[in-house]
Design a protein around this motif. Structure first.
Motif, PDB file in Angstrom:
ATOM      1  N   ALA A 101       0.832  -1.206   0.000  1.00 54.98           N
ATOM      2  CA  ALA A 101       0.000   0.000   0.000  1.00 54.98           C
ATOM      3  C   ALA A 101       0.867   1.255   0.000  1.00 54.98           C
ATOM      4  CB  ALA A 101      -0.920   0.001   1.228  1.00 54.98           C
ATOM      5  N   TYR A 102       0.325   2.309  -0.576  1.00 59.67           N
ATOM      6  CA  TYR A 102       0.918   3.652  -0.561  1.00 59.67           C
ATOM      7  C   TYR A 102       2.195   3.780  -1.399  1.00 59.67           C
ATOM      8  CZ  TYR A 102      -2.287   3.966   3.384  1.00 59.67           C
ATOM      9  OH  TYR A 102      -3.402   3.914   4.184  1.00 59.67           O
ATOM     10  N   GLU A 103       2.490   2.829  -2.262  1.00 60.90           N
ATOM     11  CA  GLU A 103       3.566   3.033  -3.217  1.00 60.90           C
ATOM     12  C   GLU A 103       3.035   3.834  -4.403  1.00 60.90           C
ATOM     13  OE1 GLU A 103       6.005  -1.133  -2.270  1.00 60.90           O
ATOM     14  OE2 GLU A 103       5.079  -0.809  -4.236  1.00 60.90           O
ATOM     15  N   GLY A 104       3.924   4.475  -5.145  1.00 66.39           N
ATOM     16  CA  GLY A 104       3.458   5.294  -6.258  1.00 66.39           C
ATOM     17  C   GLY A 104       4.563   5.635  -7.227  1.00 66.39           C
ATOM     18  N   ILE A 105       4.216   6.456  -8.207  1.00 68.98           N
ATOM     19  CA  ILE A 105       5.167   6.799  -9.269  1.00 68.98           C
ATOM     20  C   ILE A 105       5.703   8.214  -9.128  1.00 68.98           C
ATOM     21  CG2 ILE A 105       4.135   5.151 -10.871  1.00 68.98           C
ATOM     22  CD1 ILE A 105       2.662   7.438 -12.202  1.00 68.98           C
ATOM     23  N   GLY A 106       5.224   8.976  -8.157  1.00 63.50           N
ATOM     24  CA  GLY A 106       5.761  10.317  -7.913  1.00 63.50           C
ATOM     25  C   GLY A 106       5.577  11.282  -9.070  1.00 63.50           C
ATOM     26  N   LEU A 107       4.504  11.120  -9.845  1.00 60.61           N
ATOM     27  CA  LEU A 107       4.308  11.968 -11.020  1.00 60.61           C
ATOM     28  C   LEU A 107       3.935  13.401 -10.645  1.00 60.61           C
ATOM     29  CD1 LEU A 107       4.086  12.296 -14.078  1.00 60.61           C
ATOM     30  CD2 LEU A 107       1.705  11.531 -13.917  1.00 60.61           C
ATOM     31  N   LEU A 108       3.029  13.561  -9.685  1.00 62.05           N
ATOM     32  CA  LEU A 108       2.600  14.914  -9.311  1.00 62.05           C
ATOM     33  C   LEU A 108       3.758  15.765  -8.785  1.00 62.05           C
ATOM     34  CD1 LEU A 108      -0.933  14.431  -7.702  1.00 62.05           C
ATOM     35  CD2 LEU A 108      -0.365  15.402  -9.920  1.00 62.05           C
ATOM     36  N   PRO A 109       4.591  15.240  -7.880  1.00 62.67           N
ATOM     37  CA  PRO A 109       5.739  16.050  -7.445  1.00 62.67           C
ATOM     38  C   PRO A 109       6.677  16.428  -8.584  1.00 62.67           C
ATOM     39  CG  PRO A 109       5.358  14.250  -5.907  1.00 62.67           C
ATOM     40  CD  PRO A 109       4.473  14.003  -7.088  1.00 62.67           C
ATOM     41  N   ARG A 110       6.897  15.513  -9.541  1.00 58.52           N
ATOM     42  CA  ARG A 110       7.779  15.821 -10.665  1.00 58.52           C
ATOM     43  C   ARG A 110       7.195  16.922 -11.544  1.00 58.52           C
ATOM     44  NH1 ARG A 110       8.396  10.169 -11.146  1.00 58.52           N
ATOM     45  NH2 ARG A 110       7.181  10.162 -13.093  1.00 58.52           N
ATOM     46  N   LEU A 111       5.899  16.853 -11.766  1.00 60.11           N
ATOM     47  CA  LEU A 111       5.251  17.910 -12.543  1.00 60.11           C
ATOM     48  C   LEU A 111       5.352  19.250 -11.834  1.00 60.11           C
ATOM     49  CD1 LEU A 111       2.001  16.087 -13.777  1.00 60.11           C
ATOM     50  CD2 LEU A 111       4.056  16.605 -15.099  1.00 60.11           C
ATOM     51  N   LEU A 112       5.225  19.195 -10.501  1.00 61.70           N
ATOM     52  CA  LEU A 112       5.300  20.437  -9.732  1.00 61.70           C
ATOM     53  C   LEU A 112       6.694  21.033  -9.779  1.00 61.70           C
ATOM     54  CD1 LEU A 112       3.296  22.082  -8.100  1.00 61.70           C
ATOM     55  CD2 LEU A 112       4.171  21.010  -6.058  1.00 61.70           C
ATOM     56  N   GLU A 113       7.702  20.185  -9.865  1.00 66.99           N
ATOM     57  CA  GLU A 113       9.068  20.687  -9.964  1.00 66.99           C
ATOM     58  C   GLU A 113       9.250  21.559 -11.215  1.00 66.99           C
ATOM     59  OE1 GLU A 113      11.815  20.518  -8.217  1.00 66.99           O
ATOM     60  OE2 GLU A 113      11.117  19.291  -6.546  1.00 66.99           O
ATOM     61  N   GLN A 114       8.488  21.248 -12.260  1.00 70.78           N
ATOM     62  CA  GLN A 114       8.616  21.989 -13.509  1.00 70.78           C
ATOM     63  C   GLN A 114       8.118  23.421 -13.389  1.00 70.78           C
ATOM     64  OE1 GLN A 114      10.337  20.409 -15.917  1.00 70.78           O
ATOM     65  NE2 GLN A 114      10.411  18.751 -14.400  1.00 70.78           N
ATOM     66  N   ILE A 115       7.234  23.658 -12.432  1.00 77.48           N
ATOM     67  CA  ILE A 115       6.726  25.020 -12.236  1.00 77.48           C
ATOM     68  C   ILE A 115       7.173  25.593 -10.892  1.00 77.48           C
ATOM     69  CG2 ILE A 115       4.745  24.721 -13.747  1.00 77.48           C
ATOM     70  CD1 ILE A 115       3.038  24.243 -11.263  1.00 77.48           C
ATOM     71  N   SER A 116       8.221  24.991 -10.317  1.00 76.14           N
ATOM     72  CA  SER A 116       8.712  25.472  -9.025  1.00 76.14           C
ATOM     73  C   SER A 116       9.234  26.906  -9.119  1.00 76.14           C
ATOM     74  CB  SER A 116       9.814  24.546  -8.503  1.00 76.14           C
ATOM     75  OG  SER A 116      10.913  24.515  -9.394  1.00 76.14           O
ATOM     76  N   PHE A 161       8.792  29.307  -0.522  1.00 73.93           N
ATOM     77  CA  PHE A 161       9.375  28.067  -0.041  1.00 73.93           C
ATOM     78  C   PHE A 161      10.901  28.158  -0.046  1.00 73.93           C
ATOM     79  CE2 PHE A 161       5.380  25.762  -1.519  1.00 73.93           C
ATOM     80  CZ  PHE A 161       4.897  25.640  -0.225  1.00 73.93           C
ATOM     81  N   SER A 162      11.530  27.575   0.985  1.00 68.31           N
ATOM     82  CA  SER A 162      12.983  27.568   1.087  1.00 68.31           C
ATOM     83  C   SER A 162      13.620  26.626   0.079  1.00 68.31           C
ATOM     84  CB  SER A 162      13.412  27.171   2.503  1.00 68.31           C
ATOM     85  OG  SER A 162      12.829  28.025   3.465  1.00 68.31           O
ATOM     86  N   SER A 163      12.864  25.610  -0.339  1.00 63.35           N
ATOM     87  CA  SER A 163      13.378  24.620  -1.287  1.00 63.35           C
ATOM     88  C   SER A 163      12.244  24.175  -2.189  1.00 63.35           C
ATOM     89  CB  SER A 163      13.966  23.415  -0.538  1.00 63.35           C
ATOM     90  OG  SER A 163      14.286  22.363  -1.432  1.00 63.35           O
ATOM     91  N   ALA A 164      12.598  23.811  -3.425  1.00 56.78           N
ATOM     92  CA  ALA A 164      11.585  23.374  -4.379  1.00 56.78           C
ATOM     93  C   ALA A 164      10.904  22.089  -3.920  1.00 56.78           C
ATOM     94  CB  ALA A 164      12.218  23.167  -5.752  1.00 56.78           C
TER      95      ALA A 164
END
Length: 392
Positions: A275-290, A299-302
Motif C-alpha cells: 500500500a501507498y507506493e506510487g510513481i511520484g508523477l505529481l511532485p515531478r510535474l510540480l518541480e517543472q513550475i517550481s 518556499f525555502s526549497s523546491a
C-alpha cells in the motif's frame, strides 16, 4: 428517439446514441492512464498496490471517518435539540454573514471540522434543525467551508509537536498558517456561493418542509423528559452518521487511491505491491513550475512543494512528509506557515469533495466546488506567506 437527447425522470441521466466518439476515445485514455503506472511499477505491483492502498484507506481512514460521523451526528442532534445551534446562529450571525455570506449556525461546522475532519460537517448538514437556518444555495458551500478547516486541530498540534526538532518557534508560523486558512475559506466559500446562487436561486429553503411552517424564531424538539430527548437525539443522530459514513466510501477509496499513487514515490527497496507506493508523477510535474511556486509561497526549497500537493489527496500524508524535510534543513518558519494554511484549507479535498457533494445531493456542483477550493487553497498559502514575511 433518433439523435434527440432525453432525460430520465430523476434529471441526472440522459439518453444518447449507443456508440459515439467517446466510446472509442475513453478506452484509449483509460488504458493510457494505467500505462503510466504499469510502465514504472509493473502490472502485478500496480494492481496489488491499488488494492492494498484501497484496503488500507478503508481500514485506516474510512472507518475512522465513519466513527467521527457517528459521534458528530449524535452531537449535532443534541446541539440542535437543546438550542445550541440557535444560540451560535444568533451570536455569530453578525460575523459569519459579512465574512462568508452564511448564517451564524455555519460557525458550528467550522468548529466540528477543525476538531475532526471534512465529513464531520455532513452530519450537521443532514440535521433538519441545522438546515433550518440555511437557504438551498448555501448548503453545497458547506463543503468548501468545512473542508477549509478539516483536521485543523491535528495539523496544528502536529506542527507544534515538531518544535523540539526545529531551530525556531512554531507558535507564530502555526498562527499565521491558521489565519491563512481562514482567508482561504472566505475566498472558497464566497466563490462557491456565487455559483450556487446562480444555479439554485436564493429563494429555495434548505430544510425539508415540516407539517406546519416553522418560524425562524422557534425550533422543533422531541416530546418527553430531558433524559428521553437526549437518548433519542443521540441514537437518531448516530444513525445519520452511519449513513453518512457509508456514503463517503466510494469517493475516498477511488479518488484517494489514485491521488496517492500519483503522489507517492518508489520505496528504497523497489516496488513490492504494498500500500501507498506510487510513481511520484505529481511532485515531478510540480518541480517543472517550481520557479513560479517558490516565489509565490516563499518556499525555502523546491522539494517543499510536495507537501501541499500531497495535501490534495490527504492532509495526514502531507504533514507526515515534514519531519524528513526538516532533517534536511529545508524547512523554515515561512514554510511551516504555508504548510499549515494549505494542508488545513485543502485537507485532501480532491478525495472528499466528490463524495461530500454527492451526500449533499449537489453532484452537479462538484466541479465548481473543486475549482473554488483550489483557488481558496492557493489564497490561503499566499496569505500565510505574506503574514510570515511581515510578522515572523
Amino acid at each position: 428517439m433518433g439523435q434527440k437527447m432525453q432525460e430520465d425522470s430523476s434529471g441526472h441521466l440522459r439518453y444518447k446514441p449507443a456508440v459515439t466518439l467517446e466510446s472509442i476515445l475513453f478506452p484509449l485514455f483509460f488504458f493510457g492512464f494505467f500505462l503510466l503506472f504499469v510502465r514504472q511499477m509493473g502490472i502485478g505491483n500496480t494492481l496489488n498496490t491499488m488494492m492494498n492502498t484501497a484496503y488500507r484507506l478503508l481500514m485506516d481512514t474510512v472507518f475512522y471517518l465513519m466513527a467521527i460521523s457517528v459521534l458528530m451526528g449524535a452531537f449535532a442532534a443534541l446541539f440542535s435539540e437543546f438550542g445550541f445551534v440557535a444560540l451560535v446562529n444568533r451570536l455569530l450571525a453578525p460575523l459569519m454573514g459579512p465574512l462568508y455570506g452564511m448564517p451564524g449556525a455555519a460557525a458550528l461546522g467550522v468548529v466540528t471540522t477543525y476538531l475532526s475532519d471534512n465529513p464531520a460537517i455532513l452530519a450537521l448538514a443532514d440535521d433538519q434543525g441545522f438546515r433550518h437556518y440555511f437557504q438551498r444555495y448555501q448548503i453545497p458551500a458547506l463543503t468548501n467551508l468545512g473542508t477549509a478547516f478539516g483536521m485543523g486541530m491535528v495539523i496544528a498540534a502536529f506542527m507544534l509537536g515538531l518544535e523540539s526538532k526545529a531551530e525556531f518557534s512554531m507558535q507564530g508560523p502555526v498562527l499565521a498558517g491558521t489565519l491563512g486558512a481562514v482567508a482561504g475559506s472566505i475566498v472558497s466559500t464566497r466563490m462557491m456561493l456565487w455559483y450556487t446562487a446562480r444555479h439554485y436561486g436564493k429563494e429555495a429553503v434548505a430544510a425539508e418542509e415540516p407539517l406546519e411552517p416553522v418560524p425562524q424564531e422557534v425550533r422543533l424538539v422531541h416530546k418527553g423528559p430531558v433524559p428521553q430527548r437526549i437518548m433519542l437525539c443521540m441514537l437518531e443522530g448516530g444513525k445519520h452518521g452511519v449513513h453518512l459514513g457509508f456514503s463517503i466510501v466510494p469517493g475516498i477509496l477511488v479518488i484517494c487511491t489514485f491521488i496517492m499513487m500519483l503522489s507517492n514515490h518508489c520505496p528504497e527497496g523497489g516496488y513490492t505491491g504494498a500500500a501507498y507506493e506510487g510513481i511520484g508523477l505529481l511532485p515531478r510535474l510540480l518541480e517543472q513550475i517550481s520557479f513560479l511556486i517558490k516565489p509565490l509561497f516563499g518556499f525555502s526549497s523546491a522539494e517543499n512543494c510536495v507537501v501541499p500537493v500531497t495535501a490534495l489527496g490527504a492532509a495526514g500524508a502531507a504533514i507526515g512528509l515534514i519531519p524528513n524535510l526538516m532533517q534536511r534543513g529545508s524547512v523554515h518558519g515561512n514554510d511551516i506557515a504555508v504548510f499549515v494554511a494549505m494542508c488545513m484549507c485543502w485537507s485532501g479535498y480532491l478525495s472528499t469533495h466528490v463524495s461530500m457533494m454527492s451526500t449533499l445531493k449537489a453532484e452537479e456542483m462538484t466541479g465548481a466546488s473543486i475549482f473554488c477550493h483550489t483557488i481558496g487553497g492557493l489564497s490561503a498559502g499566499l496569505t500565510a506567506h505574506l503574514l510570515a514575511v511581515f510578522w515572523l
